[in-house]
Design an enzyme around this catalytic site. Structure first.
Site, mmCIF file in Angstrom:
data_model
loop_
_atom_site.group_PDB
_atom_site.id
_atom_site.type_symbol
_atom_site.label_atom_id
_atom_site.label_comp_id
_atom_site.label_asym_id
_atom_site.label_seq_id
_atom_site.Cartn_x
_atom_site.Cartn_y
_atom_site.Cartn_z
ATOM 1 N N TYR A 146 0.855 -1.192 0.000
ATOM 2 C CA TYR A 146 0.000 0.000 0.000
ATOM 3 C C TYR A 146 0.884 1.232 0.000
ATOM 4 C CZ TYR A 146 -3.391 3.527 1.460
ATOM 5 O OH TYR A 146 -4.184 4.652 1.541
ATOM 6 N N ASP A 241 9.381 2.756 -0.038
ATOM 7 C CA ASP A 241 8.328 3.448 0.693
ATOM 8 C C ASP A 241 8.528 3.129 2.173
ATOM 9 O OD1 ASP A 241 6.076 4.314 1.985
ATOM 10 O OD2 ASP A 241 4.661 3.607 0.460
ATOM 11 N N LYS A 269 4.361 9.422 8.436
ATOM 12 C CA LYS A 269 4.064 8.953 9.793
ATOM 13 C C LYS A 269 5.036 9.483 10.848
ATOM 14 C CE LYS A 269 0.897 5.533 8.206
ATOM 15 N NZ LYS A 269 0.902 4.708 7.022
#
Ligand SMILES: *Cc1c(COP(=O)(O)O)cnc(C)c1O
Length: 430
Positions: A146, A241, A269
């Protein structure tokens, strides 16, 4: 099923009349586990309190963003101080330099970095940059990976290996995903085939170096190095990522842990300190292809926002001053071993996948190494476990295919309490 309090139920009713599905991000709606979401009033250290006054030990931690726990005093103070000086300027500030400096110092693969406001935005921009820099169009991603809700990456595998992807959601034209190739994670053969066929057209591979969005799945031994060698050989870029793994698996993320340096790295994050900030960075020659020095356009009104920079800087400085990774790993291992023993005692088959302070318990008998094996997990069992734990005042992600995160605010006592609760819940759901 866990009984949601009255106040939460009232707010949930109101939310559904105002906000699509009652939530601003779908997984919060408890769709995968059933029941009514809990509305949060506040958080402190490793716990959140709901609007009915019930406390929960939190293992979601804003989906991994809060490695120092909720409302860490140093982070709160940094935001307060920044806030009093103004919230946004649209002009450069020193805070952007300070955060960029830390990121560049920590990450071997980052010589220059651009700040943005979400992981999705960072990924989207890094893909555009990879295409612009290589003058190629194809992108390879992995099944179960994702990377935010980027149109071209909301794609699932077409029929057969190394075929072009089909949209994974309504609203994305097939023409948007036809430049995306989806292959299974941890499968060098499919990649070799894709590169044999399309090698000189492939702009980049984008990968979560430790998968966290199909549940935690570690890269097989040598897999990341294989990606490095393959992309180098074909003149494609390798994008890590590290939105979850950056500053989670160590100060230099998964690339430091596994010793493989990508061309571009995406962060989010943790680096935003719980505020909306994310970043992408990489080799200078690639990054200088961005506007205003280069031909690849990318911009943002709130990019490098002073509040977000201050929060991120407070977190990174705290991590750099006293790296907590050994202790986090130990806490997470204790938790995982406790779950394993509790499951064995109750006669429930589980697979416990863990890397550092991120872990997932899958309810299945076979090893989980990719999306296909992750999907074999008994999600009804997970839903029962989730609600049982919520009833015990312990909050895990409302979906099987997520990670449980330990923060520096979690204590041995809290971990022991979680294991004891898991023992009780496992007995009840066997
Ligand atoms: C969360 C996440 C994103 C998206 O970040 P947002 O800030 O939610 O847009 C991208 N990649 C990975 C690996 C993520 O876990």
């Amino acid at each position: 099923m866990h009984a949601t309090g009255r106040q939460s139920q009232e707010l949930w009713k109101r939310a559904q009349a105002l906000i699509p599905g009652g939530v601003n991000s779908p997984v919060r709606a408890f769709g995968a586990v059933g029941g009514t979401p809990v509305f949060v009033d506040s958080g402190a250290r490793c716990s959140v309190k709901d609007v009915d006054g019930k406390q929960y030990v939190d293992y979601v931690m804003s989906w991994g963003a809060l490695i120092l726990g909720h409302a860490h005093p140093r982070v709160v103070e940094a935001i307060r101080t920044a806030c009093e000086k103004g919230t946004s300027f649209g002009m450069p500030t020193e805070a952007e330099n300070l955060l960029a400096q830390r990121v560049v110092e920590c990450f071997p693969g980052i010589d220059r970095v651009r700040m943005v406001s979400s992981g999705t935005e960072a990924v989207m921009s890094s893909i555009r940059l990879a295409r612009g820099f290589t003058d190629r169009e194809l992108v390879i991603k992995f099944e179960g990976g994702y990377h935010g809700h980027v149109d071209s990456l909301l794609a699932s595998a077409g029929s057969g290996v190394a075929t072009f992807a089909i949209p994974g959601t309504k609203g994305v034209p097939a023409s948007f995903t036809e430049k995306t190739i989806v292959v299974p994670y941890n499968d060098p053969e499919s990649l070799t085939r894709a590169f044999d066929q399309y090698g000189e057209k492939i702009a980049c591979i984008i990968v979560e170096p430790v998968a966290g969005n199909m549940g935690v799945v570690a890269p097989a031994a040598g897999f990341l190095q294989f990606l490095r060698d393959l992309t180098s050989k074909h003149g494609s870029l390798l994008i890590f990522d590290e939105v979850i793994t950056g500053f989670r698996l160590g100060l230099s993320g998964a690339q430091g842990l596994f010793g493989v340096t990508p061309d571009l790295t995406v962060l989010g994050k943790i680096m935003g300190g719980g505020l909306p900030a994310a970043a992408y960075g990489g080799r200078s020659d690639i990054m200088l292809a961005l506007a205003p020095t280069g031909p690849v356009y990318q911009a943002g009104t709130l990019s490098g926002n002073p509040l977000a920079m201050a929060a991120g800087l407070a977190v990174l400085e705290t991590l750099i001053e006293d790296p907590p990774y050994t202790r986090l790993g130990t806490l997470s291992r204790t938790l995982g071993e406790g779950f394993r023993d509790a499951a064995a005692k109750a006669g429930i088959a589980i697979q416990q996948n863990r890397v550092g302070s991120m872990q997932t318990m899958f309810f299945t008998t076979d090893a989980v190494t990719d999306y296909a094996s992750a999907k074999k997990s008994d999600t009804d069992k997970y839903a029962k476990f989730f609600h049982g734990m919520l009833g015990e005042g312990i909050h895990f992600a409302p979906s099987q295919f997520e990670a449980a995160f330990v923060s520096t605010a979690h204590t041995d006592e809290v971990i022991d309490r979680t294991i004891a609760a898991a023992g009780k819940v496992m007995e009840a759901i066997r």
